[in-house]
Scaffold this active site. Structure first.
Site, PDB file in Angstrom:
ATOM      1  N   ARG A 216      24.148  16.354  39.511  1.00 48.52           N
ATOM      2  CA  ARG A 216      24.309  17.793  39.582  1.00 48.52           C
ATOM      3  C   ARG A 216      25.044  18.251  38.334  1.00 48.52           C
ATOM      4  O   ARG A 216      25.965  17.592  37.862  1.00 48.52           O
ATOM      5  CB  ARG A 216      25.104  18.199  40.841  1.00 48.52           C
ATOM      6  CG  ARG A 216      24.312  18.055  42.138  1.00 48.52           C
ATOM      7  CD  ARG A 216      23.086  18.988  42.190  1.00 48.52           C
ATOM      8  NE  ARG A 216      22.292  18.831  43.401  1.00 48.52           N
ATOM      9  CZ  ARG A 216      21.225  18.039  43.519  1.00 48.52           C
ATOM     10  NH1 ARG A 216      20.829  17.311  42.485  1.00 48.52           N
ATOM     11  NH2 ARG A 216      20.555  17.969  44.656  1.00 48.52           N
ATOM     12  N   GLU A 244      22.315  26.621  36.334  1.00 45.76           N
ATOM     13  CA  GLU A 244      20.935  26.169  36.418  1.00 45.76           C
ATOM     14  C   GLU A 244      20.100  27.268  37.061  1.00 45.76           C
ATOM     15  O   GLU A 244      20.472  27.735  38.124  1.00 45.76           O
ATOM     16  CB  GLU A 244      20.899  24.905  37.264  1.00 45.76           C
ATOM     17  CG  GLU A 244      19.632  24.088  37.113  1.00 45.76           C
ATOM     18  CD  GLU A 244      19.785  22.707  37.742  1.00 45.76           C
ATOM     19  OE1 GLU A 244      19.100  22.474  38.738  1.00 45.76           O
ATOM     20  OE2 GLU A 244      20.579  21.893  37.251  1.00 45.76           O
ATOM     21  N   HIS A 263      15.359  19.893  35.820  1.00 51.37           N
ATOM     22  CA  HIS A 263      15.644  19.406  37.187  1.00 51.37           C
ATOM     23  C   HIS A 263      14.357  18.938  37.878  1.00 51.37           C
ATOM     24  O   HIS A 263      14.013  19.425  38.971  1.00 51.37           O
ATOM     25  CB  HIS A 263      16.351  20.488  38.015  1.00 51.37           C
ATOM     26  CG  HIS A 263      17.117  19.914  39.180  1.00 51.37           C
ATOM     27  ND1 HIS A 263      18.263  20.485  39.678  1.00 51.37           N
ATOM     28  CD2 HIS A 263      16.912  18.791  39.924  1.00 51.37           C
ATOM     29  CE1 HIS A 263      18.722  19.751  40.697  1.00 51.37           C
ATOM     30  NE2 HIS A 263      17.914  18.717  40.861  1.00 51.37           N
TER      31      HIS A 263
END
Lengths: 297, 297
Positions: A216, A244, A263
């Site tokens: 993360r 993000e 991602h």
């Protein structure tokens, strides 16, 4: 009347004792719901599959193909067992981690730039072999990454929240960082991991060290990392960022020492064969009265 | 007077019985050549190191750090043993093979393009896991590649010149190609390997198959491969081409499904630690009268 399994794919091997009903979560649910005892939730099919629970009076067990399951607990009728998809995404993430790490060590941004202009200019590159890799996060994904790293003859230093035999604790980071060639982060977002690699920790890394993040984004101080990469002192290969998505005008995008993917580490074709194999094992266990794998309630 | 070893690096562990003289091949050779019995040729230092043989009257053994050694045979005095650098580049090539393969499967050209414009657009990608990989060439580099592929849970089908237990023969290619997801070539340039993947063999591969070449460019028909990639039917990830360098205006450079690096698989930092370890083992063997590794004469 046979017990039935509601499954998302037609091409599954289902034990003879169970009749399979196929539904991928799109369109109207099929007939025969009243006999369904085992329900494999369609993956990535939105909210519709979750609305079916009240229509399954014979339901005894549910298999989700996600690692997370908290959202299901309030929806499940009492007494219905639940098994998670823990591990199904591990190899996809490990594979992308190696892709990021090797693309960075072997200078792929340079080759892609040369490719656009048809230039055949050779330079010697860094490598993974013999590198000392700090692996922050040593669950099932971390161990899948480790198997790849060991095949590449890297030295792996596993680090987890607390020390245990063969695994360093996060408290030892200050001593471990100065000797690391590569740091791989595969950590969830928790109060303990947030900001784990801040300006001081990044400054403790040796020149040219590579930071790979596939966990993360919040585990790394983005501004501090950007400054180190902009200065040419550290390199970064990131599948996750904080914030993000990374804003289009963020300076990290265009730095020479940075590789960024949006991602996507967990989202690859390696998921489906694994999801089908787990489903087949679970159907077989269910049919023969054996406890399910990955049982979470 | 002690026996001496002439070595290219100062930071070597040398047995006490041998005195080390250091010369990296640049500048004037050092004093003490008359006592040199073991000579480790400096790597990539041009022709100067080869001119030293007539000045080494005590010479008994030579270690080259290259895999090839044919050019040395006419220069070596009678009775001098020669050991090769076989295996020193294996892991570097294997690592770059995985980098090419994973960059292609995980769509790195797309991410690099997006990175230049700061775009965070996610798509699902192919993967290596569960792929069926035909490994054409099963020597020490092939086996190093296989260890990586097995860590990634791919299915590996090794193919060598002639069949042996567990290894298919090249004659079986027509049956093997239609079921391959990925073909990795790590073959030398010989009359047998030249044009091995021609138009017919490439046409036998299934749609979307990936051709990875890290051996010699001549094993693949470049025009036929270019046509298949241009048509969007096959993908390619090449460290070697035919001709080489690939001309700046060759259409392969700019095709969407192609990744090209300029024959750099063997040239990475993983070489030096391995070269030093081999050298230290050989010095120790020489000092204690044990037969050298990689002895070729």
């Amino acid at each position: 009347m046979t017990a039935r399994a509601l499954v998302p794919w037609p091409d599954l091997s289902v034990p003879a004792e169970l009749g399979a009903v196929v539904w991928d979560g799109r369109g109207a649910p099929p007939d025969g719901l009243a006999e369904v005892e085992f329900y494999v939730l369609p993956y990535d099919a939105g909210a519709e599959p979750l609305k079916l629970f009240p229509r399954l009076p014979s339901l005894r067990a549910v298999q989700t193909l996600s690692a997370g399951y908290d959202h299901l607990l309030p929806l499940l009728p009492d007494g219905v067992r639940l098994a998670s998809g823990r591990g199904l995404h591990d190899l996809s993430v490990a594979e992308h981690t190696l892709a990021l790490l090797l693309a960075s060590q072997r200078l792929f941004p340079r080759w892609f730039t040369q490719q656009r202009i048809g230039a055949w200019d050779r330079v010697h590159t860094p490598s993974l072999a013999d590198s000392r890799v700090l692996l922050l996060g040593y669950g099932s994904i971390g161990r899948a990454i480790e198997r790849y790293l060991l095949a590449g003859e890297a030295e792996v230093i596993p680090v987890a929240g607390t020390a245990r035999p063969g695994v360093h604790g996060i408290a030892e980071l200050p001593e471990l960082l100065p000797a690391a060639d590569i740091v791989v982060l595969v950590l969830p977002d928790t109060p303990q991991t947030r900001g784990l690699l801040g300006a001081a920790e990044l400054a403790a890394l040796p020149d040219s060290a590579l930071v790979v993040n596939v966990g993360r984004g919040t585990a790394v101080d983005t501004a501090a990392l950007t400054a180190e990469v902009a200065a040419g002192r550290l390199r970064a290969a990131l599948d996750v960022t904080d914030p993000e998505p990374l804003p289009p005008d963020h300076p990290l995008w265009t730095l020479d020492g940075a590789i960024i993917t949006p991602h996507i580490a967990g989202g690859s074709d390696s998921f489906y064969p694994r999801a089908k194999r787990l489903t087949e094992r679970q159907l077989s266990r269910f049919a023969s009265g054996v406890e399910l794998e990955n049982l979470v309630r």
